[in-house]
Design a protein around this motif. Structure first.
Motif, PDB file in Angstrom:
ATOM      1  N   UNK A 280       0.601  11.946  23.324  1.00 31.07           N
ATOM      2  CA  UNK A 280       0.001  12.177  22.023  1.00 31.07           C
ATOM      3  C   UNK A 280      -0.909  13.386  22.151  1.00 31.07           C
ATOM      4  N   UNK A 281      -0.787  14.323  21.238  1.00 34.27           N
ATOM      5  CA  UNK A 281      -1.585  15.537  21.271  1.00 34.27           C
ATOM      6  C   UNK A 281      -2.390  15.645  19.985  1.00 34.27           C
ATOM      7  N   UNK A 282      -3.714  15.537  20.118  1.00 32.23           N
ATOM      8  CA  UNK A 282      -4.597  15.607  18.949  1.00 32.23           C
ATOM      9  C   UNK A 282      -5.141  17.020  18.789  1.00 32.23           C
ATOM     10  N   UNK A 283      -5.391  17.392  17.546  1.00 34.76           N
ATOM     11  CA  UNK A 283      -5.958  18.706  17.247  1.00 34.76           C
ATOM     12  C   UNK A 283      -6.713  18.651  15.929  1.00 34.76           C
ATOM     13  N   UNK A 284      -7.489  19.700  15.673  1.00 35.24           N
ATOM     14  CA  UNK A 284      -8.144  19.828  14.381  1.00 35.24           C
ATOM     15  C   UNK A 284      -9.644  19.646  14.387  1.00 35.24           C
ATOM     16  N   UNK A 285     -10.213  19.279  15.519  1.00 33.20           N
ATOM     17  CA  UNK A 285     -11.665  19.113  15.575  1.00 33.20           C
ATOM     18  C   UNK A 285     -12.380  20.451  15.484  1.00 33.20           C
ATOM     19  N   UNK A 286     -13.693  20.376  15.342  1.00 30.81           N
ATOM     20  CA  UNK A 286     -14.484  21.596  15.258  1.00 30.81           C
ATOM     21  C   UNK A 286     -15.880  21.315  14.769  1.00 30.81           C
ATOM     22  N   UNK A 287     -16.574  22.397  14.430  1.00 29.19           N
ATOM     23  CA  UNK A 287     -17.946  22.320  13.935  1.00 29.19           C
ATOM     24  C   UNK A 287     -17.940  22.518  12.424  1.00 29.19           C
ATOM     25  N   UNK A 288     -18.613  21.625  11.717  1.00 22.75           N
ATOM     26  CA  UNK A 288     -18.659  21.705  10.266  1.00 22.75           C
ATOM     27  C   UNK A 288     -20.045  21.280   9.794  1.00 22.75           C
ATOM     28  N   UNK A 289     -20.473  21.829   8.688  1.00 23.08           N
ATOM     29  CA  UNK A 289     -21.758  21.429   8.113  1.00 23.08           C
ATOM     30  C   UNK A 289     -21.633  20.106   7.374  1.00 23.08           C
ATOM     31  N   UNK A 290     -22.736  19.406   7.260  1.00 18.34           N
ATOM     32  CA  UNK A 290     -22.761  18.154   6.504  1.00 18.34           C
ATOM     33  C   UNK A 290     -22.223  18.380   5.096  1.00 18.34           C
ATOM     34  N   UNK A 291     -21.382  17.453   4.657  1.00 18.37           N
ATOM     35  CA  UNK A 291     -20.742  17.582   3.361  1.00 18.37           C
ATOM     36  C   UNK A 291     -19.385  18.256   3.420  1.00 18.37           C
ATOM     37  N   UNK A 292     -19.054  18.825   4.562  1.00 19.34           N
ATOM     38  CA  UNK A 292     -17.791  19.531   4.707  1.00 19.34           C
ATOM     39  C   UNK A 292     -16.636  18.606   5.037  1.00 19.34           C
ATOM     40  N   UNK A 293     -15.486  19.215   5.278  1.00 14.42           N
ATOM     41  CA  UNK A 293     -14.253  18.471   5.532  1.00 14.42           C
ATOM     42  C   UNK A 293     -13.536  19.018   6.762  1.00 14.42           C
ATOM     43  N   UNK A 294     -12.797  18.142   7.396  1.00 11.39           N
ATOM     44  CA  UNK A 294     -11.891  18.505   8.492  1.00 11.39           C
ATOM     45  C   UNK A 294     -10.656  17.627   8.392  1.00 11.39           C
TER      46      UNK A 294
ATOM     47  N   UNK B  28     -21.084  11.231  11.890  1.00 11.61           N
ATOM     48  CA  UNK B  28     -19.649  11.259  12.183  1.00 11.61           C
ATOM     49  C   UNK B  28     -19.341  12.079  13.436  1.00 11.61           C
ATOM     50  N   UNK B  29     -20.343  12.718  13.990  1.00 10.04           N
ATOM     51  CA  UNK B  29     -20.158  13.502  15.210  1.00 10.04           C
ATOM     52  C   UNK B  29     -19.688  12.609  16.349  1.00 10.04           C
ATOM     53  N   UNK B  30     -18.553  12.976  16.939  1.00  4.88           N
ATOM     54  CA  UNK B  30     -17.956  12.162  18.000  1.00  4.88           C
ATOM     55  C   UNK B  30     -16.714  12.866  18.515  1.00  4.88           C
ATOM     56  N   UNK B  31     -16.206  12.340  19.613  1.00  2.00           N
ATOM     57  CA  UNK B  31     -14.862  12.712  20.055  1.00  2.00           C
ATOM     58  C   UNK B  31     -13.895  11.740  19.386  1.00  2.00           C
ATOM     59  N   UNK B  32     -12.910  12.284  18.705  1.00  2.00           N
ATOM     60  CA  UNK B  32     -11.934  11.479  17.982  1.00  2.00           C
ATOM     61  C   UNK B  32     -10.635  11.408  18.788  1.00  2.00           C
ATOM     62  N   UNK B  33     -10.123  10.194  18.922  1.00  4.62           N
ATOM     63  CA  UNK B  33      -8.915   9.944  19.694  1.00  4.62           C
ATOM     64  C   UNK B  33      -7.846   9.328  18.799  1.00  4.62           C
ATOM     65  N   UNK B  34      -6.622   9.810  18.940  1.00  4.71           N
ATOM     66  CA  UNK B  34      -5.519   9.117  18.288  1.00  4.71           C
ATOM     67  C   UNK B  34      -4.916   8.122  19.275  1.00  4.71           C
ATOM     68  N   UNK B  35      -4.351   7.099  18.709  1.00  3.32           N
ATOM     69  CA  UNK B  35      -3.777   6.004  19.497  1.00  3.32           C
ATOM     70  C   UNK B  35      -2.536   5.515  18.766  1.00  3.32           C
ATOM     71  N   UNK B  36      -1.504   5.165  19.526  1.00  2.00           N
ATOM     72  CA  UNK B  36      -0.283   4.707  18.876  1.00  2.00           C
ATOM     73  C   UNK B  36       0.456   3.736  19.773  1.00  2.00           C
ATOM     74  N   UNK B  37       1.154   2.829  19.133  1.00  2.00           N
ATOM     75  CA  UNK B  37       2.015   1.854  19.803  1.00  2.00           C
ATOM     76  C   UNK B  37       3.433   2.425  19.769  1.00  2.00           C
TER      77      UNK B  37
END
Length: 123
Positions: free
Chosen positions: A3-17, A88-97
């Motif tokens: 599984x390859x995750x992408x799309x994280x980054x730095x964003x200001x409060x109120x923003x979107x990713x 919401x600041x964190x490392x986000x992981x995808x997981x799948x069965x």
């Protein structure tokens, strides 16, 4: 198989990713696909889940702000995150069965994790 995750980054409060996670390899089928996150000093927690049929479930802290979706044909899962907050600041992981095709064409089911992508929300 991975599984390859992408799309994280730095964003200001109120923003979107938008996070993306792609499954690749000898995959026969995919059941539940999930996003977890782990903030510094905290345990990993389930953020959102989507079943093969498209049913979803969310942590109370993200309901109304985050949306999980999937593309079964592309073997991908997404997490649209709106109205982001510093908590919401964190490392986000995808997981799948994943149903993996092995020897003799037999399928076995295994739980896989992506490598994590960092989301940082500044105040």
């Amino acid at each position: 198989v991975q599984l390859q995750a992408s799309g994280g980054g730095l964003v200001q409060a109120g923003g979107s990713l938008r996070l993306s996670c792609a499954a690749s390899g000898s995959i026969y089928s995919i059941n539940d696909m999930d996003w977890y996150r782990q903030a510094p000093g905290k345990q990993r927690e389930l953020v959102a889940l989507i079943t093969r049929g498209g049913n979803t479930n969310y942590a109370d802290s993200v309901k109304g702000r985050f949306t999980i979706s999937r593309d079964n044909a592309k073997k991908m899962v997404y997490l649209q995150m709106n109205s982001l907050q510093p908590e919401d600041t964190a490392v986000y992981y995808c997981n799948a069965d994943l149903g993996i095709v092995g020897g003799l064409g037999l399928v076995s089911w295994h739980d896989y994790w992506g490598q994590g992508t960092l989301v940082t929300v500044s105040s």
